[in-house]
Design an enzyme around this catalytic site. Structure first.
Site, mmCIF file in Angstrom:
data_model
loop_
_atom_site.group_PDB
_atom_site.id
_atom_site.type_symbol
_atom_site.label_atom_id
_atom_site.label_comp_id
_atom_site.label_asym_id
_atom_site.label_seq_id
_atom_site.Cartn_x
_atom_site.Cartn_y
_atom_site.Cartn_z
ATOM 1 N N GLU A 1 0.786 -1.233 0.000
ATOM 2 C CA GLU A 1 0.000 0.000 0.000
ATOM 3 C C GLU A 1 0.818 1.284 0.000
ATOM 4 O O GLU A 1 0.799 2.057 0.966
ATOM 5 C CB GLU A 1 -0.977 0.005 1.192
ATOM 6 C CG GLU A 1 -1.909 -1.196 1.211
ATOM 7 C CD GLU A 1 -3.001 -1.094 2.275
ATOM 8 O OE1 GLU A 1 -2.876 -0.259 3.187
ATOM 9 O OE2 GLU A 1 -3.983 -1.852 2.186
ATOM 10 N N GLU B 1 -5.474 -8.712 0.851
ATOM 11 C CA GLU B 1 -6.124 -8.389 2.130
ATOM 12 C C GLU B 1 -7.595 -8.153 1.868
ATOM 13 O O GLU B 1 -7.954 -7.427 0.928
ATOM 14 C CB GLU B 1 -5.571 -7.111 2.773
ATOM 15 C CG GLU B 1 -4.198 -7.255 3.361
ATOM 16 C CD GLU B 1 -3.709 -5.965 4.029
ATOM 17 O OE1 GLU B 1 -4.548 -5.136 4.459
ATOM 18 O OE2 GLU B 1 -2.486 -5.790 4.093
#
Ligand code: FCB
Length: 454
Positions: A175, A355
């Site tokens: 991220e 995720e």
């Protein structure tokens, strides 16, 4: 949520036998042992010390004490019947200053982790950077400094040299948007900087270091699959007004295409560069081609959508829409839409949902957690992945965030994302109902090659 209702009972039939099912964690959120065995400090160790930075005033000093409970945690992972475990290496645990000397005890820990996974038949998926940059490098400018790019490539090579032959996958960064924007523009995550120009430069250095690391690892003969993990919340307009549509497009360009365009097309979105003006990053000749180094897979973290509203901010909770304990709207169909849209826009490598999961209140009663809400969340989102698969998106895997409750960054320990409940006073782990459900679901997935028979 019609997707779920129709699909749930036969959900396992909708995935190929080689689909990769896993659970995910990250080092800072579970390991603890903040100063054990020669580990250096990370920017998150430092950030937690700032008054008011972490909601409950906590830190990662102990977390789930995973560092000291490795063997029993490996057994716990194996008990779920997963194919893969996604974890991250704490860079300052293995290279305390982010350059130069390596810490043998830290490397040994990850070697025991990887070998312990393999001994249990579980694929190791290793993330190099899940946010815990060595504090020593932050003091030399951190990700805003171009030198950090080269430190990261050296670190990636060192990890590959020690562990690469046993890894299934390596992720460079988790991220980059979060590190750049939350860490360097809004200052609500480590290292707590508030500058749009710094954030833009950081995002460029993260992407550049990703591309250069891929090249270096391949030159070193690395056989693991190499990629990056992006957080993606598809932007949707709150209404069909021109203002909302324009805002949604701008969010899409800033948050999503700022990463996918350079990775796949070697260029930043022109409208974002124009918006940044003097805050745009410094880009050297050749950088964009390095960033676009082909990947073996793309990891996507999906939690919710982003609703863009030029008027009153969109508030799912206030509107009575389903939300998690983070107040993130539960919107599984957004995942299908996102995947289809990526499939239409790019020639994609295999995609992994690296995720997905939800925080819920999770009361413990008689040693059990009846988290029907998490089970529903997972089922509906897995069904959303199946819908994308049915429409030709190259989906290869799905990993639940998270194996167990852990340190949820600026929210501290108040938000619980685990399939496994952690009692922080005793470090006792207990499988929640959702963990039992996931295990049974995976047993069915593994029982036969459903898709081949349909
Ligand atoms: C993601 C992070 C992960 C976890 C989840 C809830 O942004 O990658 O570490 O905190 O959110």
């Amino acid at each position: 949520m019609t997707i779920a209702v129709t699909a749930v009972s036969l959900l396992h039939h909708r995935f190929p036998a080689d689909f990769c099912w896993g659970v995910a964690t990250s080092a800072f959120q579970i390991e603890g042992a903040a100063a054990a065995d020669g580990k250096g400090a990370s920017i998150w160790d430092q950030f937690c010390q700032l008054a008011g930075a972490i909601k409950d005033g906590s830190n990662g000093d102990i977390a789930c004490d995973h560092y000291h409970r490795l063997e029993s945690d490996l057994d716990l992972i194996a008990s779920l019947g997963v194919d893969a475990y996604r974890f991250s290496v704490c860079w300052p645990r293995v290279q305390p200053l982010g350059a130069g000397a390596w810490n043998p005890a830290g490397l040994d820990f990850y070697e025991r982790l990887v070998d312990g996974l393999l001994a249990r038949g579980i694929q190791p998926w290793l993330t190099l950077n899940h946010w815990d940059l060595p504090q020593a490098l932050q003091e030399q400018g951190g990700w805003a400094a171009r030198a950090t790019v080269h430190r990261f490539v050296d670190y990636a090579r060192g990890i590959n040299q020690r562990l690469g032959d046993r890894l299934t996958g390596i992720t460079t960064h988790n991220e980059p948007w979060v590190m750049a924007v939350l860490g360097h523009q809004l200052g609500i995550f480590a290292p707590g900087i508030k500058s749009r120009a710094v954030a833009a430069q950081v995002s460029h250095h993260l992407l550049l270091s990703h591309g250069l690391a891929l090249q270096a690892l391949r030159a070193d003969g690395c056989k693991a699959k190499l990629g990056i993990v992006l957080n993606m919340s598809p932007a949707m307009p709150a209404t069909d007004s021109a203002a909302d549509l324009a805002l949604a497009q701008m969010h899409d360009a800033r948050d999503l295409r700022w990463y996918t365009d350079p990775l796949f097309n070697a260029a930043y979105p022109a409208e974002v560069l124009a918006e940044l003006g003097p805050d745009a990053p410094q880009i050297e000749a050749g950088d964009m081609a390095h960033i676009a180094t082909p990947m073996d897979y793309l990891g996507i973290n999906y939690y919710t959508r982003h609703v863009a509203s030029a008027g009153q901010p969109f508030d799912a909770k206030a509107l009575g829409l389903p939300v998690t304990d983070m107040d993130w709207e539960i919107y599984p169909q957004g995942l299908t839409e996102l995947l289809l849209r990526l499939h239409r826009s790019h020639v994609l490598p295999p995609l992994y949902i690296t995720e997905n999961g939800g925080a819920f209140k999770d009361p413990l009663s008689d040693g059990q957690v009846h988290d029907a809400d998490r089970k529903d969340y997972l089922q509906t989102h897995i069904a959303a992945v199946a819908d994308a698969l049915d429409q030709g998106v190259p989906m290869a895997g799905y990993m639940v965030w998270s194996l167990m409750d852990n340190f949820e960054w600026a929210s501290g320990y108040e938000k619980r994302f685990g399939l496994v409940h952690v009692d922080y006073a005793t470090q006792q782990r207990r499988l929640k109902d959702s963990a039992h459900w996931y295990r049974e679901f995976l047993q069915r997935c593994h029982a036969a090659d459903h898709r081949a028979r349909v």
